[in-house]
Design an enzyme around this catalytic site. Structure first.
Site, PDB file in Angstrom:
ATOM      1  N   LYS A 181     -18.559  -1.654 -10.942  1.00  0.00           N
ATOM      2  CA  LYS A 181     -17.960  -1.141  -9.763  1.00  0.00           C
ATOM      3  C   LYS A 181     -16.789  -0.347 -10.214  1.00  0.00           C
ATOM      4  O   LYS A 181     -15.779  -1.355 -10.447  1.00  0.00           O
ATOM      5  CB  LYS A 181     -17.679  -2.571  -8.959  1.00  0.00           C
ATOM      6  CG  LYS A 181     -17.481  -1.914  -7.340  1.00  0.00           C
ATOM      7  CD  LYS A 181     -16.519  -1.111  -7.019  1.00  0.00           C
ATOM      8  CE  LYS A 181     -14.979  -2.089  -7.128  1.00  0.00           C
ATOM      9  NZ  LYS A 181     -13.755  -1.079  -6.666  1.00  0.00           N
ATOM     10  N   GLY A 235      -7.697  -4.873 -15.001  1.00  0.00           N
ATOM     11  CA  GLY A 235      -7.030  -4.672 -13.826  1.00  0.00           C
ATOM     12  C   GLY A 235      -5.696  -5.406 -13.863  1.00  0.00           C
ATOM     13  O   GLY A 235      -5.218  -6.024 -15.006  1.00  0.00           O
ATOM     14  N   SER A 236      -5.056  -5.911 -12.739  1.00  0.00           N
ATOM     15  CA  SER A 236      -3.633  -6.175 -12.528  1.00  0.00           C
ATOM     16  C   SER A 236      -4.362  -7.960 -12.598  1.00  0.00           C
ATOM     17  O   SER A 236      -5.285  -8.486 -12.452  1.00  0.00           O
ATOM     18  CB  SER A 236      -3.277  -6.270 -10.974  1.00  0.00           C
ATOM     19  OG  SER A 236      -4.237  -7.060  -9.984  1.00  0.00           O
ATOM     20  N   THR A 237      -2.979  -8.573 -13.228  1.00  0.00           N
ATOM     21  CA  THR A 237      -3.067  -9.899 -13.420  1.00  0.00           C
ATOM     22  C   THR A 237      -3.477 -10.796 -12.024  1.00  0.00           C
ATOM     23  O   THR A 237      -4.231 -11.804 -12.210  1.00  0.00           O
ATOM     24  CB  THR A 237      -1.799 -10.577 -13.789  1.00  0.00           C
ATOM     25  OG1 THR A 237      -1.649  -9.745 -15.327  1.00  0.00           O
ATOM     26  CG2 THR A 237      -2.051 -12.135 -14.103  1.00  0.00           C
ATOM     27  N   GLY A 240      -6.920 -10.465 -11.560  1.00  0.00           N
ATOM     28  CA  GLY A 240      -7.583 -11.074 -12.562  1.00  0.00           C
ATOM     29  C   GLY A 240      -7.768 -12.765 -12.388  1.00  0.00           C
ATOM     30  O   GLY A 240      -8.788 -13.259 -12.581  1.00  0.00           O
ATOM     31  N   GLU A 257      -9.050  -8.154 -18.934  1.00  0.00           N
ATOM     32  CA  GLU A 257      -7.861  -7.371 -19.733  1.00  0.00           C
ATOM     33  C   GLU A 257      -7.270  -7.123 -18.531  1.00  0.00           C
ATOM     34  O   GLU A 257      -7.173  -6.219 -17.614  1.00  0.00           O
ATOM     35  CB  GLU A 257      -8.651  -6.139 -20.402  1.00  0.00           C
ATOM     36  CG  GLU A 257      -7.670  -5.734 -21.455  1.00  0.00           C
ATOM     37  CD  GLU A 257      -6.693  -4.614 -20.847  1.00  0.00           C
ATOM     38  OE1 GLU A 257      -5.605  -4.922 -20.303  1.00  0.00           O
ATOM     39  OE2 GLU A 257      -7.144  -3.350 -20.546  1.00  0.00           O
ATOM     40  N   CYS A 291      -1.853  -0.251 -19.142  1.00  0.00           N
ATOM     41  CA  CYS A 291      -1.625  -1.738 -19.110  1.00  0.00           C
ATOM     42  C   CYS A 291      -0.493  -2.055 -20.380  1.00  0.00           C
ATOM     43  O   CYS A 291       0.271  -2.882 -20.536  1.00  0.00           O
ATOM     44  CB  CYS A 291      -2.805  -2.642 -19.302  1.00  0.00           C
ATOM     45  SG  CYS A 291      -3.989  -2.382 -20.401  1.00  0.00           S
ATOM     46  N   GLU A 390       5.325  -6.001 -13.868  1.00  0.00           N
ATOM     47  CA  GLU A 390       4.619  -4.631 -14.265  1.00  0.00           C
ATOM     48  C   GLU A 390       4.772  -3.648 -13.317  1.00  0.00           C
ATOM     49  O   GLU A 390       4.446  -3.982 -12.245  1.00  0.00           O
ATOM     50  CB  GLU A 390       3.329  -4.944 -14.646  1.00  0.00           C
ATOM     51  CG  GLU A 390       2.609  -3.863 -15.178  1.00  0.00           C
ATOM     52  CD  GLU A 390       0.902  -4.017 -15.572  1.00  0.00           C
ATOM     53  OE1 GLU A 390       0.621  -3.560 -16.470  1.00  0.00           O
ATOM     54  OE2 GLU A 390       0.592  -4.757 -14.907  1.00  0.00           O
TER      55      GLU A 390
END
Length: 497
Positions: A181, A235-237, A240, A257, A291, A390
């Protein structure tokens, strides 16, 4: 740019197929906002079809029955095809996210290396025997590595195919199959990628499937699907954490990651010419949309004034423009919502006491709504929002320190731990610092460079697991231990061992 928008479909079981949804998602060129493609807004039922296709391929003789050498041959064919189509894929990447064609060309021309490396891993992985002492050592006990099965992968918009390759190459080497995806901002290159792998490289139908759509309608159904054996996400924390929770509830392993707020630490002995180039590379070359961006720049107070002057002068000379132009040095932010996020962070930084030393504005001589000048904030304190969260844009925060101990404390004072840069000509200092900094990757006198054989991943909130290298392959394998009784003795059924 094309005058007419092209409509793409999903790629399932080795061919393009329509979605069950009528809605479509437009794909824009960030440089000027023009729409040049559209893809289906995939549905849970589309995900079901893709996962069923991947499961069928995993069980098939055409893929599941291949020997390691035959899988290696398949990966070599993929690598050769990617070499041939690198220019086309680079253009698709730039059209989607506005990154420089020079960067995307470099990424695409290197993708084949990942598949060739993991082709080698196919043929060099070995099992092992264990000298157990049960029954006086009368066991032949050995360990096998087996593919996990169907992988559900969700990837971001900033380096779409490179970050997909981080997952796909080792997954295929392990013998897994794949449902992907991609980000709804950058879906087209994944569809073309799938087409090339099946039609040009001869990958069996169902090994690599692509379902486009939103995170809620396609991503969530994929990572929670009861027939997915492994989840891989970049992707973003915040997202995640959600994926990790869902995978954990289903007891499905997940590699994540995630975000970063990586420090670039400049000591007095550093070569400032090299430092300036490295810091620019770390934060502005990709418009800050990576990132591992070196967004926190810690500079020793003895060289801080000179560094800031030179950093601002170099930022002022950065050439913004059409990312398809090889002379352009920084392209647009990928989409307007991200642009607004970046600007909001800059405003917050100033409100909290930082000095806007350069940038922070949208140039008035460029098209579209997504250009933002390279931005440098100075007088930043480590507890400010811009130093802790971030941003994912071309915004560098410059902080100062007095000695090595303080630099280490400041650099580690973060929820993230993805990467770090150390700039010094004192190699004892470099190794001391690299050994103590809390980051998965540390560069010394360089920044933002990766390789297929070097593990990559984060500490703390920057993720779980590793990509690339032998460690990357291990994410897609599971271990089985086999005990063979050589004694011929009849066991006591009430005794363990």
């Amino acid at each position: 740019m094309p005058e007419e928008s092209r409509e793409y479909e999903l790629f399932i079981n080795g061919e393009f197929v329509p979605s069950d949804a009528e809605e479509r998602i437009d794909v824009e060129y960030p440089y000027d906002g023009s729409v040049w493609a559209s893809v289906p807004a995939g549905t849970p039922s589309d995900v079901d079809r893709a996962v069923a296709s991947a499961r069928g391929a995993f069980k098939s003789e055409e893929w599941g029955g291949l020997t390691p050498s035959e899988r290696a041959d398949a990966l070599h064919r993929i690598a050769d095809v990617l070499d041939d189509y690198a220019d086309e894929l680079a253009e698709l990447e730039t059209r989607q996210n506005g990154k420089l064609i020079r960067e995307m060309s470099s990424q695409m021309s290197g993708l084949g290396g990942w598949f060739r490396y993991y082709a080698g891993q196919c043929q060099t992985r070995e099992g092992r025997t264990i000298p157990v002492e049960n029954k006086n050592g009368q066991f032949h006990t050995y360990v096998r590595e087996e593919p996990r099965g169907v992988v559900g992968a969700v990837t971001p918009w900033n380096s779409p195919l490179l970050l997909t390759t981080f997952k796909l190459a080792p997954a295929l080497a392990a013998g897994c199959t794949f449902v992907h995806k991609p980000s709804s901002y950058t879906p087209v290159s994944a569809l073309r990628f799938a087409e090339l792998l099946h039609e040009e490289a001869g990958l069996p139908a169902g090994v690599y499937n692509v379902v486009t759509g939103s995170g809620s309608d396609a991503g969530d159904p994929l990572v929670t699907h009861d027939d997915v054996d492994k989840v891989a996400f970049t992707g973003s924390t915040s997202v995640g954490r959600q994926i990790s929770a869902k995978a954990g509830e289903a007891l499905v392993p997940a590699s994540l990651e995630l975000g970063g707020k990586s420090p670039n630490v400049v000591f007095p002995s550093a070569n400032l010419d090299n430092v300036i180039n490295g810091v620019i590379k770390g934060i502005f070359a990709a418009t800050g949309q990576t990132c591992l961006a070196g967004s926190r720049v810690f500079v020793h107070e003895a060289v801080a004034d000179e560094f800031i002057d030179r950093f601002v002068d170099r930022a002022r000379d950065i050439e913004l423009g059409d990312p398809m132009d090889s002379e352009t040095e920084m392209g647009p932010v990928a989409f307007r919502d991200q642009w607004e996020t970046d600007v909001s962070y800059i405003q917050t930084g100033v409100e909290e006491g930082a000095t806007l030393s350069f940038g922070g504005e949208q140039p008035d001589d460029l098209p579209g709504e997504c250009f933002l000048q390279p931005t440098i904030l100075t007088d930043v304190e480590n507890d400010m929002t811009v130093a802790q969260e971030e941003i994912f844009g071309p915004v560098a925060s410059v902080l100062t320190f007095g000695d090595e101990t303080e630099a280490l404390e400041l650099a580690n004072e973060s929820q993230f731990g993805l990467a770090a840069g150390v700039w010094t000509e004192d190699m004892r200092q470099a190794h001391r610092f690299a050994n103590q900094i809390e980051a998965g990757t540390v560069w010394v006198n360089e920044y933002r460079t990766l390789s297929y054989n070097a593990p990559f991943g984060g500490y703390k909130d920057s993720g779980l697991g590793r990509e690339n290298g032998a460690e990357g392959l291990e994410e897609y394998l599971q271990t089985k231990t086999v005990w063979v009784d050589l004694s011929g003795e009849v066991d006591d059924p009430f005794k363990l061992g």
